[in-house]
Design a protein around this motif. Structure first.
Motif, PDB file in Angstrom:
ATOM      1  N   TYR A  74     -15.812   3.523   7.712  1.00 24.24           N
ATOM      2  CA  TYR A  74     -14.375   3.266   7.853  1.00 24.24           C
ATOM      3  C   TYR A  74     -13.869   3.710   9.227  1.00 24.24           C
ATOM      4  CZ  TYR A  74      -9.457   4.715   7.618  1.00 24.24           C
ATOM      5  OH  TYR A  74      -8.139   4.942   7.913  1.00 24.24           O
TER       6      TYR A  74
ATOM      7  N   ILE B 176      -1.712  11.433   5.752  1.00 22.62           N
ATOM      8  CA  ILE B 176      -0.330  11.465   5.269  1.00 22.62           C
ATOM      9  C   ILE B 176      -0.331  12.004   3.846  1.00 22.62           C
ATOM     10  CG2 ILE B 176       1.672  10.019   4.749  1.00 22.62           C
ATOM     11  CD1 ILE B 176       1.002   8.305   7.084  1.00 22.62           C
TER      12      ILE B 176
ATOM     13  N   GLY C 150       0.794  -1.227   0.000  1.00 22.62           N
ATOM     14  CA  GLY C 150       0.000   0.000   0.000  1.00 22.62           C
ATOM     15  C   GLY C 150       0.824   1.273   0.000  1.00 22.62           C
ATOM     16  N   TYR C 151       0.128   2.369   0.045  1.00 20.58           N
ATOM     17  CA  TYR C 151       0.729   3.710  -0.004  1.00 20.58           C
ATOM     18  C   TYR C 151       1.790   3.886   1.096  1.00 20.58           C
ATOM     19  CZ  TYR C 151       0.862   8.774   0.881  1.00 20.58           C
ATOM     20  OH  TYR C 151       1.260  10.068   1.132  1.00 20.58           O
ATOM     21  N   ILE C 152       1.450   3.502   2.330  1.00 24.19           N
ATOM     22  CA  ILE C 152       2.410   3.619   3.430  1.00 24.19           C
ATOM     23  C   ILE C 152       3.249   2.341   3.551  1.00 24.19           C
ATOM     24  CG2 ILE C 152       2.667   4.026   5.929  1.00 24.19           C
ATOM     25  CD1 ILE C 152      -0.193   5.231   5.893  1.00 24.19           C
TER      26      ILE C 152
ATOM     27  N   ASN D 259     -13.494  -6.727   6.338  1.00 26.80           N
ATOM     28  CA  ASN D 259     -12.056  -6.726   6.090  1.00 26.80           C
ATOM     29  C   ASN D 259     -11.297  -6.166   7.286  1.00 26.80           C
ATOM     30  OD1 ASN D 259      -9.936  -7.100   3.904  1.00 26.80           O
ATOM     31  ND2 ASN D 259      -9.542  -4.995   4.531  1.00 26.80           N
TER      32      ASN D 259
ATOM     33  N   ASP E 187       0.186  -8.964   1.520  1.00 21.41           N
ATOM     34  CA  ASP E 187      -0.851  -8.118   0.909  1.00 21.41           C
ATOM     35  C   ASP E 187      -1.697  -8.996  -0.016  1.00 21.41           C
ATOM     36  OD1 ASP E 187      -0.697  -4.709   0.605  1.00 21.41           O
ATOM     37  OD2 ASP E 187      -2.201  -5.796  -0.559  1.00 21.41           O
ATOM     38  N   ASN E 188      -2.965  -8.620  -0.188  1.00 16.60           N
ATOM     39  CA  ASN E 188      -3.800  -9.335  -1.164  1.00 16.60           C
ATOM     40  C   ASN E 188      -4.244  -8.402  -2.304  1.00 16.60           C
ATOM     41  OD1 ASN E 188      -5.703  -7.750   0.055  1.00 16.60           O
ATOM     42  ND2 ASN E 188      -7.194  -9.379   0.395  1.00 16.60           N
TER      43      ASN E 188
ATOM     44  N   ASP F 255      -4.661 -13.179   2.385  1.00 16.90           N
ATOM     45  CA  ASP F 255      -5.747 -12.341   2.884  1.00 16.90           C
ATOM     46  C   ASP F 255      -5.614 -12.306   4.411  1.00 16.90           C
ATOM     47  OD1 ASP F 255      -8.054 -11.140   3.687  1.00 16.90           O
ATOM     48  OD2 ASP F 255      -9.419 -12.525   2.662  1.00 16.90           O
ATOM     49  N   VAL F 256      -5.333 -11.138   4.934  1.00 20.45           N
ATOM     50  CA  VAL F 256      -5.101 -11.015   6.376  1.00 20.45           C
ATOM     51  C   VAL F 256      -6.382 -11.306   7.164  1.00 20.45           C
ATOM     52  CG1 VAL F 256      -4.490  -9.326   8.163  1.00 20.45           C
ATOM     53  CG2 VAL F 256      -3.165  -9.433   6.053  1.00 20.45           C
TER      54      VAL F 256
ATOM     55  N   LYS G  92     -12.261   1.782  12.688  1.00 22.04           N
ATOM     56  CA  LYS G  92     -11.022   2.154  13.389  1.00 22.04           C
ATOM     57  C   LYS G  92     -11.291   2.293  14.890  1.00 22.04           C
ATOM     58  CE  LYS G  92      -7.859   2.732  10.176  1.00 22.04           C
ATOM     59  NZ  LYS G  92      -6.881   1.671   9.960  1.00 22.04           N
TER      60      LYS G  92
ATOM     61  N   LEU H 247      -5.967  -5.731  -2.380  1.00 21.89           N
ATOM     62  CA  LEU H 247      -7.319  -5.164  -2.325  1.00 21.89           C
ATOM     63  C   LEU H 247      -7.313  -3.710  -2.808  1.00 21.89           C
ATOM     64  CD1 LEU H 247     -10.294  -5.501  -1.303  1.00 21.89           C
ATOM     65  CD2 LEU H 247      -9.533  -4.457   0.834  1.00 21.89           C
ATOM     66  N   ARG H 248      -6.332  -2.948  -2.374  1.00 21.06           N
ATOM     67  CA  ARG H 248      -6.290  -1.531  -2.754  1.00 21.06           C
ATOM     68  C   ARG H 248      -6.211  -1.364  -4.274  1.00 21.06           C
ATOM     69  NH1 ARG H 248      -5.405   3.588  -0.230  1.00 21.06           N
ATOM     70  NH2 ARG H 248      -4.802   5.053  -1.834  1.00 21.06           N
TER      71      ARG H 248
HETATM   72  N1  LIG Z   1      -2.898   7.294   4.152  1.00 21.87           N
HETATM   73  C1  LIG Z   1      -3.323   8.000   5.192  1.00 21.87           C
HETATM   74  O1  LIG Z   1      -3.338   9.239   5.137  1.00 21.87           O
HETATM   75  C2  LIG Z   1      -3.771   7.308   6.443  1.00 21.87           C
HETATM   76  C3  LIG Z   1      -4.210   8.094   7.515  1.00 21.87           C
HETATM   77  C4  LIG Z   1      -4.650   7.454   8.684  1.00 21.87           C
HETATM   78  C5  LIG Z   1      -4.611   6.078   8.788  1.00 21.87           C
HETATM   79  N2  LIG Z   1      -4.179   5.326   7.726  1.00 21.87           N
HETATM   80  C6  LIG Z   1      -4.168   3.872   7.878  1.00 21.87           C
HETATM   81  O2  LIG Z   1      -2.893   3.380   7.536  1.00 21.87           O
HETATM   82  C7  LIG Z   1      -3.019   2.074   6.954  1.00 21.87           C
HETATM   83  C8  LIG Z   1      -2.379   2.053   5.581  1.00 21.87           C
HETATM   84  O3  LIG Z   1      -3.008   3.052   4.787  1.00 21.87           O
HETATM   85  P1  LIG Z   1      -2.615   3.347   3.296  1.00 21.87           P
HETATM   86  O4  LIG Z   1      -2.943   4.770   3.017  1.00 21.87           O
HETATM   87  O5  LIG Z   1      -1.258   2.840   3.029  1.00 21.87           O
HETATM   88  O6  LIG Z   1      -3.712   2.477   2.548  1.00 21.87           O
HETATM   89  P2  LIG Z   1      -3.535   1.394   1.387  1.00 21.87           P
HETATM   90  O7  LIG Z   1      -4.897   0.983   0.980  1.00 21.87           O
HETATM   91  O8  LIG Z   1      -2.637   1.922   0.318  1.00 21.87           O
HETATM   92  O9  LIG Z   1      -2.775   0.218   2.152  1.00 21.87           O
HETATM   93  C9  LIG Z   1      -3.404  -0.868   2.731  1.00 21.87           C
HETATM   94  C10 LIG Z   1      -2.845  -2.117   2.089  1.00 21.87           C
HETATM   95  O10 LIG Z   1      -3.423  -3.237   2.752  1.00 21.87           O
HETATM   96  C11 LIG Z   1      -3.847  -4.175   1.787  1.00 21.87           C
HETATM   97  N3  LIG Z   1      -4.953  -4.937   2.345  1.00 21.87           N
HETATM   98  C12 LIG Z   1      -6.186  -4.500   2.707  1.00 21.87           C
HETATM   99  N4  LIG Z   1      -6.926  -5.506   3.196  1.00 21.87           N
HETATM  100  C13 LIG Z   1      -6.144  -6.610   3.146  1.00 21.87           C
HETATM  101  C14 LIG Z   1      -6.337  -7.969   3.503  1.00 21.87           C
HETATM  102  N5  LIG Z   1      -7.495  -8.388   3.994  1.00 21.87           N
HETATM  103  N6  LIG Z   1      -5.324  -8.830   3.346  1.00 21.87           N
HETATM  104  C15 LIG Z   1      -4.126  -8.428   2.837  1.00 21.87           C
HETATM  105  N7  LIG Z   1      -3.883  -7.162   2.466  1.00 21.87           N
HETATM  106  C16 LIG Z   1      -4.888  -6.256   2.628  1.00 21.87           C
HETATM  107  C17 LIG Z   1      -4.247  -3.339   0.579  1.00 21.87           C
HETATM  108  O11 LIG Z   1      -4.209  -4.092  -0.620  1.00 21.87           O
HETATM  109  C18 LIG Z   1      -3.214  -2.230   0.611  1.00 21.87           C
HETATM  110  O12 LIG Z   1      -2.077  -2.537  -0.162  1.00 21.87           O
HETATM  111  C19 LIG Z   1      -4.519   1.770   6.924  1.00 21.87           C
HETATM  112  O13 LIG Z   1      -4.875   1.055   8.068  1.00 21.87           O
HETATM  113  C20 LIG Z   1      -5.132   3.144   6.975  1.00 21.87           C
HETATM  114  O14 LIG Z   1      -6.420   3.106   7.505  1.00 21.87           O
HETATM  115  C21 LIG Z   1      -3.780   5.910   6.563  1.00 21.87           C
END
Ligand SMILES: NC(=O)c1ccc[n+]([C@@H]2O[C@H](COP(=O)([O-])OP(=O)(O)OC[C@H]3O[C@@H](n4cnc5c(N)ncnc54)[C@H](O)[C@@H]3O)[C@@H](O)[C@H]2O)c1
Length: 391
Positions: free
Chosen positions: A188, A218, A13-15, A123, A36-37, A80-81, A192, A39-40
């Protein structure tokens, strides 16, 4: 624990991707397992979006980490987590630290309809609960670092504490810290909130060691590692579901679309630059709380600005590089944000105190420079919001 593998759930994912790279670079002797699965990737496609920064498939990402950073300790597991696969992976890896980021992470997506709401609920809550029970049963000393959200807190005109506070009600002072009130207006964020409640339970009842981050929004894509080659980039989404506030403003500015400030724009949002967030996360992993401690951290660097002020900062940074951006305030108001003045509460963030963070203007300059080469990937159909969930 210090030599044990590190498991990153949501590593594509992004982070998760820049975090995994940073962990691999910092701890070359430890295996970093990426789960990762995808999903994003699927959901962004479903809503008709695309990452402005191109994101290669995970196998190519891992290969690029080897080529450009000499990183050889990344291992990828497609699971799949929110399933029994998680328990199997934990038993196999026996991690010292688990970073849990694997959520459906979009509030607007969770409010599109019942299908999306239920997907988000299942999820996010199933993955969190499965992880907590697996830690209880087999991995009690593993440190869980969980990404929660700063949006969990009820903003009711009083200062925001760091997770727990000791209130006084009708002259009676609480005899121990209790969770600061939580409240949310989208599915969502409710997931949390529930995660935090389950984590508090698991710490008190089972003595787990958890760091629960109330993570603010972020922005940005540049870290020490992602900057090394385009194949190492992290995603930056533009659509109204998966594009977050500053990233989306930058995309809008670069294609000459007015920055869509929802409602009055006086609603406040915390912010953190990606690089600062990753640096802090990497350090937190090995800073293990005592058994039973539910350590809550307000992970927020910019605590003051409202959305309108952020848009003005993006406009100023865009004009610096000759991009004539402007703001459209109030045309769109999907969340019914009618504040008539900017909230004045203070936000406690003692655990981040003393950390150097990147000034907003510097970060915005970097972000504009990083996204500009990809401006032809901004989809004009994506930039105006259409989902509305409040009257
Ligand atoms: N980006 C932000 O600004 C922000 C702010 C606050 C909190 N968060 C939290 O930080 C975390 C990461 O956020 P992000 O922006 O990187 O989002 P993202 O969607 O890019 O990353 C989440 C990753 O988890 C994977 N994923 C989701 N469900 C899954 C599952 N069941 N099994 C395996 N993989 C799974 C997705 O494919 C994705 O790659 C999340 O929990 C999000 O809620 C993000």
């Amino acid at each position: 624990v210090r030599d044990a593998p590190i498991l990153v759930l949501g590593a594509d994912g992004y982070i998760g991707w820049p975090l995994s790279l940073a962990l691999a670079a910092r701890f070359p002797g430890r295996e970093i397992v990426l789960a990762d699965n995808f999903l994003r990737r699927r959901l962004v496609e479903e809503v008709g979006g695309q990452s402005i920064v191109p994101v290669p498939p995970i196998a190519r990402r891992v290969a690029a980490a080897g080529e450009f950073l000499s990183i050889s300790n990344l291992v990828h597991a497609e699971i799949d987590v929110a399933s029994t696969e998680l328990e199997r992976l934990l038993a196999e890896v026996r991690p010292g630290v688990v970073f849990h980021l694997a959520h459906q992470a979009s509030a607007p997506y969770s409010m599109r309809g019942a299908r999306e709401a239920v997907l988000t609920l299942r999820n996010n809550e199933e993955s969190n609960l499965r992880l907590l029970f697996a830690l209880r049963d087999r991995h009690r000393d593993t440190h869980l670092v969980k990404l929660g959200s700063f949006g969990e807190y009820a903003k009711a005109g009083i200062d925001v504490a760091e997770g727990y506070f000791q209130p006084t009600f009708r002259g009676q002072a609480a005899d121990r810290p209790v969770p600061y009130p939580r409240e949310a207006d989208d599915v969502y964020h409710v997931t949390k909130i529930n995660d935090s409640a389950f984590i508090g339970m698991a710490c008190r009842a089972w003595g787990l060691r958890v760091t629960d981050l109330m993570q603010s929004t972020i922005y940005g894509v540049r870290t020490a590692e992602t900057a090394r080659d385009p194949a190492l980039g992290t995603r930056l989404d533009q659509d109204e579901c998966f594009g977050t506030v500053v990233n989306r403003f930058v995309a809008q500015a670069l294609v000459g679309h007015p920055l869509s400030v929802y409602g009055t724009g006086l609603q406040r949002t915390g912010l953190m630059y990606l690089r600062d967030a990753i640096d802090s996360l990497v350090e937190l992993g090995d800073d293990v709380p005592a058994p039973g401690e539910h350590r809550v951290i307000n992970h927020v660097a910019e605590r003051g600005p409202c959305v309108l002020e952020l848009a003005e900062s993006v406009v100023a940074a865009a004009r610096e590089i000759g991009v004539p951006a402007e703001i459209d305030r109030g045309t769109h108001d999907p969340r019914g944000e009618h504040l008539s003045q900017k909230p004045r509460h203070r936000v406690d963030a003692a655990r981040l105190a003393g950390r150097a963070t990147t000034p907003l203007a510097v970060a915005l300059g970097e972000l504009l420079a990083d996204v500009a080469p990809h401006r032809d990937r901004v989809l004009s159909a994506c930039v105006a919001p259409t989902i509305r969930w409040a009257p």
